[in-house]
Design a protein around this motif. Structure first.
Motif, mmCIF file in Angstrom:
data_model
loop_
_atom_site.group_PDB
_atom_site.id
_atom_site.type_symbol
_atom_site.label_atom_id
_atom_site.label_comp_id
_atom_site.label_asym_id
_atom_site.label_seq_id
_atom_site.Cartn_x
_atom_site.Cartn_y
_atom_site.Cartn_z
ATOM 1 N N ASN A 43 18.116 65.486 79.564
ATOM 2 C CA ASN A 43 18.548 64.083 79.326
ATOM 3 C C ASN A 43 19.546 64.107 78.218
ATOM 4 O OD1 ASN A 43 16.883 63.004 81.289
ATOM 5 N ND2 ASN A 43 15.160 62.772 80.095
ATOM 6 N N LYS A 46 22.728 65.375 80.100
ATOM 7 C CA LYS A 46 23.096 64.434 81.028
ATOM 8 C C LYS A 46 23.891 63.086 80.559
ATOM 9 C CE LYS A 46 19.683 65.410 84.552
ATOM 10 N NZ LYS A 46 18.369 65.031 85.059
ATOM 11 N N ASN A 47 23.283 62.511 79.524
ATOM 12 C CA ASN A 47 23.774 61.358 78.931
ATOM 13 C C ASN A 47 24.986 61.445 78.024
ATOM 14 O OD1 ASN A 47 22.108 59.449 80.382
ATOM 15 N ND2 ASN A 47 20.392 60.510 79.283
ATOM 16 N N ARG A 48 25.203 62.837 77.630
ATOM 17 C CA ARG A 48 26.431 63.136 76.626
ATOM 18 C C ARG A 48 27.797 62.950 77.684
ATOM 19 N NH1 ARG A 48 25.661 65.276 71.714
ATOM 20 N NH2 ARG A 48 27.654 65.560 70.638
ATOM 21 N N PRO A 51 29.754 57.811 81.051
ATOM 22 C CA PRO A 51 29.691 57.338 82.443
ATOM 23 C C PRO A 51 31.062 56.977 83.225
ATOM 24 C CG PRO A 51 28.318 56.213 80.704
ATOM 25 C CD PRO A 51 29.380 56.955 79.956
ATOM 26 N N ASP A 54 31.339 60.296 85.184
ATOM 27 C CA ASP A 54 30.100 60.924 85.690
ATOM 28 C C ASP A 54 30.136 60.695 87.218
ATOM 29 O OD1 ASP A 54 27.364 61.315 86.622
ATOM 30 O OD2 ASP A 54 26.763 59.729 85.535
ATOM 31 N N THR A 59 23.939 59.954 84.417
ATOM 32 C CA THR A 59 23.782 59.364 83.311
ATOM 33 C C THR A 59 22.893 58.163 83.362
ATOM 34 O OG1 THR A 59 25.675 57.855 83.582
ATOM 35 C CG2 THR A 59 25.956 59.776 82.353
#
Length: 80
Positions: A43, A46-48, A51, A54, A59
């Motif tokens: 997580n 991914k969230n680094r 957006p 992405d 994200t």
């Protein structure tokens, strides 16, 4: 050097690479190869990703946008 130390060091460099790609105007999208090994914080990785870059919709921000039909990226591999 212990394995745990190597994993932490790798994570620091990998997150720094994602940060660099996020800020590079020449890079328009980031595709993360999944699955992420279980010993890494998926997580967090991914969230680094920004957006806007992405393209797989991994994200949290893009997942929420897709679920609320408020934009976001629908994963390109799922459409293929």
């Amino acid at each position: 050097m212990h394995l745990l130390q190597l994993i932490k060091l790798f994570l620091i460099f990998f997150l720094a690479l994602i940060d660099k790609l996020n800020t590079d105007p020449k890079i328009t999208s980031i595709l993360l190869e999944l699955p992420i090994p279980t010993y890494l914080p998926s997580n967090k990785i991914k969230n680094r990703i920004c957006p806007k870059k992405d393209v797989e919709g991994i994200t949290l921000e893009n997942q929420m946008k897709v679920q609320t039909k408020n934009g976001g990226f629908i994963p390109c591999t799922a459409l293929g």
